[in-house]
Design a protein around this motif. Structure first.
Motif, mmCIF file in Angstrom:
data_model
loop_
_atom_site.group_PDB
_atom_site.id
_atom_site.type_symbol
_atom_site.label_atom_id
_atom_site.label_comp_id
_atom_site.label_asym_id
_atom_site.label_seq_id
_atom_site.Cartn_x
_atom_site.Cartn_y
_atom_site.Cartn_z
ATOM 1 N N CYS A 1 -8.451 5.710 -4.684
ATOM 2 C CA CYS A 1 -9.440 4.619 -4.771
ATOM 3 C C CYS A 1 -8.735 3.277 -4.890
ATOM 4 O O CYS A 1 -9.153 2.281 -4.281
ATOM 5 C CB CYS A 1 -10.366 4.835 -5.971
ATOM 6 N N LEU A 2 -7.650 3.235 -5.668
ATOM 7 C CA LEU A 2 -6.879 2.003 -5.828
ATOM 8 C C LEU A 2 -6.243 1.578 -4.514
ATOM 9 O O LEU A 2 -6.220 0.384 -4.175
ATOM 10 C CB LEU A 2 -5.805 2.204 -6.898
ATOM 11 N N ILE A 3 -5.742 2.542 -3.735
ATOM 12 C CA ILE A 3 -5.133 2.238 -2.441
ATOM 13 C C ILE A 3 -6.164 1.640 -1.477
ATOM 14 O O ILE A 3 -5.901 0.649 -0.788
ATOM 15 C CB ILE A 3 -4.500 3.504 -1.842
ATOM 16 N N VAL A 4 -7.351 2.234 -1.429
ATOM 17 C CA VAL A 4 -8.402 1.736 -0.543
ATOM 18 C C VAL A 4 -8.834 0.329 -0.953
ATOM 19 O O VAL A 4 -9.039 -0.553 -0.100
ATOM 20 C CB VAL A 4 -9.608 2.690 -0.546
ATOM 21 N N ALA A 5 -8.954 0.095 -2.261
ATOM 22 C CA ALA A 5 -9.312 -1.241 -2.743
ATOM 23 C C ALA A 5 -8.232 -2.253 -2.356
ATOM 24 O O ALA A 5 -8.534 -3.389 -1.966
ATOM 25 C CB ALA A 5 -9.496 -1.221 -4.255
ATOM 26 N N GLY A 6 -6.971 -1.824 -2.435
ATOM 27 C CA GLY A 6 -5.878 -2.702 -2.032
ATOM 28 C C GLY A 6 -5.919 -3.031 -0.551
ATOM 29 O O GLY A 6 -5.610 -4.160 -0.144
ATOM 30 N N TYR A 7 -6.327 -2.060 0.274
ATOM 31 C CA TYR A 7 -6.441 -2.306 1.716
ATOM 32 C C TYR A 7 -7.521 -3.342 2.011
ATOM 33 O O TYR A 7 -7.319 -4.266 2.813
ATOM 34 C CB TYR A 7 -6.763 -0.999 2.446
ATOM 35 N N LEU B 1 -16.592 10.170 -6.840
ATOM 36 C CA LEU B 1 -17.230 10.723 -5.639
ATOM 37 C C LEU B 1 -16.260 11.621 -4.868
ATOM 38 O O LEU B 1 -16.207 11.595 -3.627
ATOM 39 C CB LEU B 1 -17.751 9.598 -4.741
ATOM 40 N N GLY B 2 -15.475 12.394 -5.593
ATOM 41 C CA GLY B 2 -14.558 13.323 -4.961
ATOM 42 C C GLY B 2 -13.241 12.723 -4.530
ATOM 43 O O GLY B 2 -12.455 13.386 -3.854
ATOM 44 N N VAL B 3 -12.971 11.471 -4.912
ATOM 45 C CA VAL B 3 -11.730 10.791 -4.525
ATOM 46 C C VAL B 3 -10.945 10.441 -5.782
ATOM 47 O O VAL B 3 -11.489 9.860 -6.726
ATOM 48 C CB VAL B 3 -12.026 9.511 -3.716
ATOM 49 N N SER B 4 -9.658 10.774 -5.798
ATOM 50 C CA SER B 4 -8.812 10.515 -6.956
ATOM 51 C C SER B 4 -8.710 9.026 -7.260
ATOM 52 O O SER B 4 -8.822 8.179 -6.367
ATOM 53 C CB SER B 4 -7.404 11.077 -6.723
ATOM 54 N N TYR B 5 -8.461 8.722 -8.543
ATOM 55 C CA TYR B 5 -8.341 7.325 -8.963
ATOM 56 C C TYR B 5 -7.272 6.588 -8.160
ATOM 57 O O TYR B 5 -7.468 5.445 -7.740
ATOM 58 C CB TYR B 5 -7.970 7.259 -10.451
ATOM 59 N N GLY B 6 -6.133 7.231 -7.962
ATOM 60 C CA GLY B 6 -5.046 6.573 -7.261
ATOM 61 C C GLY B 6 -5.406 6.201 -5.833
ATOM 62 O O GLY B 6 -5.075 5.108 -5.357
ATOM 63 N N LEU C 1 0.826 -1.207 0.000
ATOM 64 C CA LEU C 1 0.000 0.000 0.000
ATOM 65 C C LEU C 1 0.862 1.260 0.000
ATOM 66 O O LEU C 1 0.518 2.266 -0.640
ATOM 67 C CB LEU C 1 -0.929 -0.002 1.212
ATOM 68 N N THR C 2 1.985 1.223 0.712
ATOM 69 C CA THR C 2 2.887 2.367 0.725
ATOM 70 C C THR C 2 3.535 2.569 -0.638
ATOM 71 O O THR C 2 3.745 3.703 -1.092
ATOM 72 C CB THR C 2 3.976 2.180 1.800
ATOM 73 N N ILE C 3 3.855 1.461 -1.317
ATOM 74 C CA ILE C 3 4.393 1.554 -2.677
ATOM 75 C C ILE C 3 3.364 2.186 -3.608
ATOM 76 O O ILE C 3 3.695 3.038 -4.447
ATOM 77 C CB ILE C 3 4.784 0.156 -3.196
ATOM 78 N N LEU C 4 2.092 1.798 -3.468
ATOM 79 C CA LEU C 4 1.029 2.402 -4.275
ATOM 80 C C LEU C 4 0.954 3.909 -4.034
ATOM 81 O O LEU C 4 0.769 4.697 -4.979
ATOM 82 C CB LEU C 4 -0.319 1.746 -3.948
ATOM 83 N N MET C 5 1.112 4.306 -2.775
ATOM 84 C CA MET C 5 1.093 5.726 -2.453
ATOM 85 C C MET C 5 2.245 6.449 -3.154
ATOM 86 O O MET C 5 2.071 7.524 -3.745
ATOM 87 C CB MET C 5 1.195 5.911 -0.936
ATOM 88 N N GLY C 6 3.433 5.860 -3.116
ATOM 89 C CA GLY C 6 4.580 6.464 -3.786
ATOM 90 C C GLY C 6 4.374 6.567 -5.286
ATOM 91 O O GLY C 6 4.712 7.582 -5.906
ATOM 92 N N MET D 1 -2.743 4.495 5.131
ATOM 93 C CA MET D 1 -2.852 4.783 3.707
ATOM 94 C C MET D 1 -4.312 5.005 3.290
ATOM 95 O O MET D 1 -4.600 5.785 2.387
ATOM 96 C CB MET D 1 -2.238 3.646 2.882
ATOM 97 N N THR D 2 -5.242 4.334 3.964
ATOM 98 C CA THR D 2 -6.657 4.514 3.614
ATOM 99 C C THR D 2 -7.185 5.862 4.086
ATOM 100 O O THR D 2 -8.217 6.331 3.592
ATOM 101 C CB THR D 2 -7.521 3.408 4.220
ATOM 102 N N LEU D 3 -6.503 6.491 5.038
ATOM 103 C CA LEU D 3 -6.944 7.793 5.523
ATOM 104 C C LEU D 3 -6.765 8.885 4.476
ATOM 105 O O LEU D 3 -7.271 9.999 4.642
ATOM 106 C CB LEU D 3 -6.176 8.164 6.799
ATOM 107 N N LEU D 4 -6.063 8.567 3.393
ATOM 108 C CA LEU D 4 -5.988 9.502 2.280
ATOM 109 C C LEU D 4 -7.366 9.756 1.684
ATOM 110 O O LEU D 4 -7.617 10.824 1.114
ATOM 111 C CB LEU D 4 -5.052 8.956 1.193
ATOM 112 N N LEU D 5 -8.264 8.777 1.812
ATOM 113 C CA LEU D 5 -9.615 8.915 1.251
ATOM 114 C C LEU D 5 -10.388 10.058 1.908
ATOM 115 O O LEU D 5 -10.855 10.966 1.197
ATOM 116 C CB LEU D 5 -10.375 7.593 1.358
#
Length: 334
Positions: free
Chosen positions: A142-148, A135-140, A115-120, A258-262
């Protein structure tokens, strides 16, 4: 400066006290429901001790201190790994923390690293990762949250599939009511929610008055303070011999961070990733590297007990100090 420092210290102490109560209540819930320390440490306790990051960083984003907020999230993950390293540095744990006996947490460690690599990757590919929103959340993000979600599912089924774990969960189950632990949990969470914004405002004032920059202060001062619940939890767990709880909490918190980015992206006007410094990638890489060292320490079976300190713990500390030195000298975040 004196007023900002005083506010910062008082707010941090309140968060530490509330985080301690939160942890004890979560542990009681785990014992009385029979869910076990592994799952509670990785999921429930991790989410609970991440409440300071959530409240502090939402307040920081609303105040326009985006780099401070993102630096806190990623820096907290690095500080959490530092907590494990410091606790395991002397061989008082006799190799039980960053060792083969804790290898069951290697999966959750790899999830947090992924998840940290996805963030980078999101930071270095912002023209793509922040090109659109759902819904106001960037694609990237959204991918991190799905990975979590996928990672938690993997950890859950892996732990449930272990016969030894199932037997341990049954033996750990204790009788007692849930009303008091739940009430204490809610009370502690409320204190954290109230104290968090004061902490972020004080940290931002310190950043401006000291001239260190919001990225550096967010990665160090705020990150350390919001990691204090994990520190208190880990110390208590090690003293109890509950290494599963300590390690599960750290890896789980790093993933949850990492999910708190949402929610941060939702309250930020425009794509969050477009508004932060790319120098946060340094902290992401250091966190992943330190996580891999911890996982290798868990999987490596040959340990020379003649050493007075754990070499893997030393490497984690060197990685953290080196990354902060590099971040400071690059003038990250300004």
């Amino acid at each position: 400066m004196a007023a900002a420092v005083t506010t910062f210290v008082i707010s941090a102490l309140l968060i530490v006290a509330a985080g301690t109560l939160l942890t004890h209540c979560a542990d009681l819930i785990a014992e009385r429901t029979g869910l076990g320390r592994l799952l509670i440490g990785t999921v429930l306790l991790a989410a609970a001790t991440s409440l300071p990051e959530l409240t502090v960083d939402i307040a920081a984003v609303r105040a326009g201190w985006t780099d401070l907020a993102v630096g806190d999230l990623i820096g907290s993950s690095l500080m959490n790994l530092l907590i494990l390293a410091i606790l395991d540095l002397p061989v008082v744990s006799r190799g039980l923390m960053l060792s083969r006996l804790a290898a069951g947490h290697a999966l959750s460690g790899n999830v947090s690293a992924a998840l940290t690599i996805l963030m980078g990757l999101c930071l270095v590919t912002r023209p793509v990762s922040a090109a659109g929103e759902v819904l106001g959340v960037s694609y990237g993000i959204c991918l991190i949250v799905a990975g979590y979600v996928l990672g938690v599912r993997l950890v859950y089924h892996d732990q449930r599939a272990s016969p030894a774990l199932a037997e341990k969960m049954l033996t750990e189950k204790r009788h007692g009511g849930l009303a008091k632990p739940i009430a204490g949990f809610v009370l502690a969470a409320g204190v954290i929610v109230l104290a968090g914004p004061y902490l972020s405002h004080a940290a931002a004032d310190i950043a401006e008055l000291s001239g260190l920059g919001k990225t550096f202060v967010g990665t160090t001062l705020v990150a350390f303070s919001t990691s204090l619940p994990e520190l208190v939890t880990s110390i208590t767990a090690v003293r109890m011999g509950a290494y599963d709880l300590a390690i599960g909490n750290v890896f789980g918190s790093n993933s949850f961070n990492m999910t708190l980015l949402l929610p941060l992206d939702m309250v930020h006007p425009g794509p969050l990733l477009q508004a932060v410094s790319a120098n946060h990638v340094i902290t992401c890489q250091a966190t992943v590297l330190a996580t891999m060292v911890v996982v290798l320490g868990q999987l490596y079976q040959v340990k020379k007990r003649r050493l007075l300190i754990e070499p893997d713990a030393v490497v984690v500390i060197v990685i953290l100090v080196g990354s902060l030195w590099l971040l400071y000298h690059l003038g990250a975040g300004g």
